[in-house]
Scaffold this active site. Structure first.
Site, PDB file in Angstrom:
ATOM      1  N   ILE A 117       0.297  -2.069   0.033  1.00 30.08           N
ATOM      2  CA  ILE A 117      -0.242  -0.148  -0.013  1.00 30.08           C
ATOM      3  C   ILE A 117       0.973   1.377  -0.110  1.00 30.08           C
ATOM      4  O   ILE A 117       0.576   2.095  -0.180  1.00 30.08           O
ATOM      5  CB  ILE A 117      -0.933   0.061   1.426  1.00 30.08           C
ATOM      6  CG1 ILE A 117      -2.441   0.892   0.730  1.00 30.08           C
ATOM      7  CG2 ILE A 117      -0.165   0.008   2.417  1.00 30.08           C
ATOM      8  CD1 ILE A 117      -3.668   0.756   1.911  1.00 30.08           C
ATOM      9  N   CYS A 129       3.511 -11.138   5.233  1.00 29.85           N
ATOM     10  CA  CYS A 129       4.736 -11.434   6.320  1.00 29.85           C
ATOM     11  C   CYS A 129       4.625 -10.316   7.688  1.00 29.85           C
ATOM     12  O   CYS A 129       4.599  -8.864   6.833  1.00 29.85           O
ATOM     13  CB  CYS A 129       5.685 -11.035   5.478  1.00 29.85           C
ATOM     14  SG  CYS A 129       5.550 -12.994   4.235  1.00 29.85           S
ATOM     15  N   ASP A 165       0.917  -5.023   9.984  1.00 26.72           N
ATOM     16  CA  ASP A 165       0.707  -4.520  11.679  1.00 26.72           C
ATOM     17  C   ASP A 165      -0.144  -5.023  12.241  1.00 26.72           C
ATOM     18  O   ASP A 165      -1.292  -5.653  11.583  1.00 26.72           O
ATOM     19  CB  ASP A 165      -0.010  -3.331  10.473  1.00 26.72           C
ATOM     20  CG  ASP A 165      -0.234  -1.542  12.187  1.00 26.72           C
ATOM     21  OD1 ASP A 165      -0.337  -2.551  13.489  1.00 26.72           O
ATOM     22  OD2 ASP A 165      -0.121  -0.587  11.545  1.00 26.72           O
ATOM     23  N   THR A 196      13.181 -13.177   4.792  1.00 19.56           N
ATOM     24  CA  THR A 196      12.107 -11.569   4.718  1.00 19.56           C
ATOM     25  C   THR A 196      13.366 -10.475   5.455  1.00 19.56           C
ATOM     26  O   THR A 196      13.849 -10.494   6.836  1.00 19.56           O
ATOM     27  CB  THR A 196      10.932 -11.277   5.701  1.00 19.56           C
ATOM     28  OG1 THR A 196      11.092 -12.027   6.659  1.00 19.56           O
ATOM     29  CG2 THR A 196       9.778 -12.749   4.747  1.00 19.56           C
ATOM     30  N   GLU A 197      13.321  -9.523   5.296  1.00 23.13           N
ATOM     31  CA  GLU A 197      14.520  -8.166   5.185  1.00 23.13           C
ATOM     32  C   GLU A 197      13.907  -8.389   6.786  1.00 23.13           C
ATOM     33  O   GLU A 197      14.160  -7.509   8.296  1.00 23.13           O
ATOM     34  CB  GLU A 197      14.022  -7.012   5.042  1.00 23.13           C
ATOM     35  CG  GLU A 197      14.803  -6.849   3.160  1.00 23.13           C
ATOM     36  CD  GLU A 197      13.960  -7.567   2.419  1.00 23.13           C
ATOM     37  OE1 GLU A 197      12.885  -7.978   2.756  1.00 23.13           O
ATOM     38  OE2 GLU A 197      14.023  -7.254   1.021  1.00 23.13           O
TER      39      GLU A 197
END
Length: 179
Positions: A26, A77, A80, A155-156
């Site tokens: 988004i 992943c 929020d 994933t970071e």
């Protein structure tokens, strides 16, 4: 969906090079950053031709992009957590959205969720277990799944959690066949 991961989408593209991996995000800045990384990899390595990123609110518009049974996998992943009770309705896994995910997944398709917030993980488990079109796969089956390994390791946000010696929580659910 969730925090977008360049490393993850590239890893997914390599596991299944003949399938399209589409990232939805988004935030403009994240989409632009990921798009630039993808373009750079295409120029340097002649790979990543099966991945793309799109700026959209996947929670609201997923069924505008995909028809019934179009997807084989959905990855959520590090979304929020929306800690305040009044904002729980905004959580990406919940009654409002699970039916859309089930609609777009093929029977046998999987939804993968990973977070570093135990409360949110419990929420994911409760809501996915309560939905009539999803069944939880065993931990052993999940750990044998190469896609599970990728969301755990590539994933970071997940790498940041490990650097900070935090915990990660993941689950995988399978879309069952309609009755």
């Amino acid at each position: 969906m969730g925090v977008f991961c360049v490393i993850l989408i590239v890893a997914l593209a390599k596991i299944e090079p003949n399938k399209l991996a589409m990232g939805f995000e988004i935030r403009d800045k994240v989409v632009n950053f990921v798009g630039e990384k993808i373009r750079a990899r295409r120029m340097q390595n002649d790979d990543c031709h099966n991945i793309s990123v799109l700026r959209t609110n996947s929670m609201r518009h997923l069924t505008n992009y995909f028809r019934k049974g179009d997807l084989e996998k959905i990855f959520i992943c590090f979304p929020d957590p929306h800690f305040k009770t009044q904002n729980h309705r905004r959580r990406i896994v919940g009654p409002r959205f699970l039916s859309d995910y089930a609609y777009t997944l093929v029977p046998g398709g999987k939804i993968y969720c990973i977070t570093d917030v135990e409360e949110l993980h419990i929420w994911h488990l409760e809501h996915l277990r309560a939905h009539s079109l999803f069944v939880e796969i065993s931990e052993a089956e999940a750990k044998a799944d190469p896609f599970y390994q990728e969301i755990w390791n590539k994933t970071e946000e997940g790498q940041k959690v490990e650097r900070n010696q935090g915990q990660k929580f993941a689950c995988v659910f399978k879309r069952i066949i309609d009755n």
